[in-house]
Every structure is written in C-alpha cells, then in structure tokens.
Design an enzyme around this catalytic site. Structure first.
Site, PDB file in Angstrom:
ATOM      1  N   GLN A   1       0.843  -1.196   0.000  1.00 22.78           N
ATOM      2  CA  GLN A   1       0.000   0.000   0.000  1.00 22.78           C
ATOM      3  C   GLN A   1       0.878   1.245   0.000  1.00 22.78           C
ATOM      4  OE1 GLN A   1      -3.247   0.150   2.759  1.00 22.78           O
ATOM      5  NE2 GLN A   1      -3.976   2.039   1.868  1.00 22.78           N
ATOM      6  N   PHE A   2       1.138   1.774  -1.204  1.00 26.50           N
ATOM      7  CA  PHE A   2       2.028   2.916  -1.340  1.00 26.50           C
ATOM      8  C   PHE A   2       1.465   4.175  -0.692  1.00 26.50           C
ATOM      9  CE2 PHE A   2      -0.733   3.721  -4.896  1.00 26.50           C
ATOM     10  CZ  PHE A   2      -0.721   5.096  -5.058  1.00 26.50           C
ATOM     11  N   THR A   3       0.161   4.259  -0.504  1.00 26.62           N
ATOM     12  CA  THR A   3      -0.426   5.468   0.082  1.00 26.62           C
ATOM     13  C   THR A   3      -0.013   5.673   1.534  1.00 26.62           C
ATOM     14  OG1 THR A   3      -2.472   4.313   0.655  1.00 26.62           O
ATOM     15  CG2 THR A   3      -2.410   5.454  -1.474  1.00 26.62           C
TER      16      THR A   3
END
Length: 145
Positions: free
Chosen positions: A78-80
């Site tokens: 999850q890059f966010t």
C-alpha cells in the site's frame, strides 16, 4: 518503510473477482515502501511485525506476538501509507519508492516472512485490490523502522 498492522479474526484480498490471499486469525499488514528503504529496514520491520505483542495472554493482556500465537500474516502493498499529508488537501508521494524498488522490497519482505513464519498470504503488488477484514479489538498500530 511503514507497516500498518491490524489484529484480525480473518482477512482476505480479492483481485479481479479472485481471492488471491486470505488468513484466519492473525495480522493484516499494509506495507508502504519509501525511497530510503532497503533490505536491512525490511528485516527490521518484519522482526517487529512477527514479535509485536498485540495478542492476549491468559490474563487478557497484550503480551503475545504473532509467532507465539501461530496466527496468519497477510501482507498487502500500500504505497499510500508513505504519503505526505501535512500540507494542503492532496497527498504527496515524493518520498515513495519507485514501482520497481517498491516491488523488489515487497517481494523481499514476503520471501523473508515465508522463511520465518508458517502462514503467510499476500495481495498482488500494483493491482487494484479489494481487502476485507474483521478487525479484532479493534487493534491497529502504525509501525515505523
């Protein structure tokens, strides 16, 4: 490297209508990779995830880690998580790893996890994933290394 861990009764990831990963009781880990991250930091975070005491002992106190209770680990990229949200109303991703670096470290993390823990499931890096979980508690912690 940042990891958001949630103690779950169960969790699963679906991609294009197909369940690609699921666990029963254990930890759902949302994993974010930054530019500065490397395998040393990945190893530190993995050690912390496997040993972080978020499961109840016989007295009902959070004194047990995932390895001690034998629960599952579901790792979802999850890059966010690495977004800068301090200014304005739009997240910034300048500290995030490139897709190639992120995928390399994600795969490294998962490989190491599978070598150290019995039950490890994953999402699919870079895919549009539908994540379902039943948070137990709720118990949720952001782990930084």
């Amino acid at each position: 490297m940042k990891g958001l861990i949630q103690r779950v009764k169960h969790a699963s990831v679906v991609v294009d209508g197909e369940t690609v990963g699921e666990i029963g009781p254990g930890i759902l880990l949302l994993l974010g990779v930054e530019k500065k991250d490397d395998s040393v930091l990945a190893d530190k975070l993995l050690d912390k995830v496997l040993k972080y005491r978020i499961f109840s002992d016989e007295q009902g106190k959070m004194n047990l880690g995932l390895k001690e209770v034998g629960g599952g680990l579901l790792v979802v990229s999850q890059f966010t998580l690495v977004a800068d949200t301090r200014k304005g109303l739009r997240p910034g991703f300048s500290s995030g790893a490139s897709p190639a670096q992120g995928e390399r470290l994600y795969n490294y993390f998962v490989e190491r996890a599978r070598g150290l823990h019995q039950e490890v499931a994953t999402g699919r890096f870079g895919a549009d994933m539908k994540v379902s979980l039943l948070n137990d508690g709720p118990v949720t912690f952001m782990l930084d290394v």
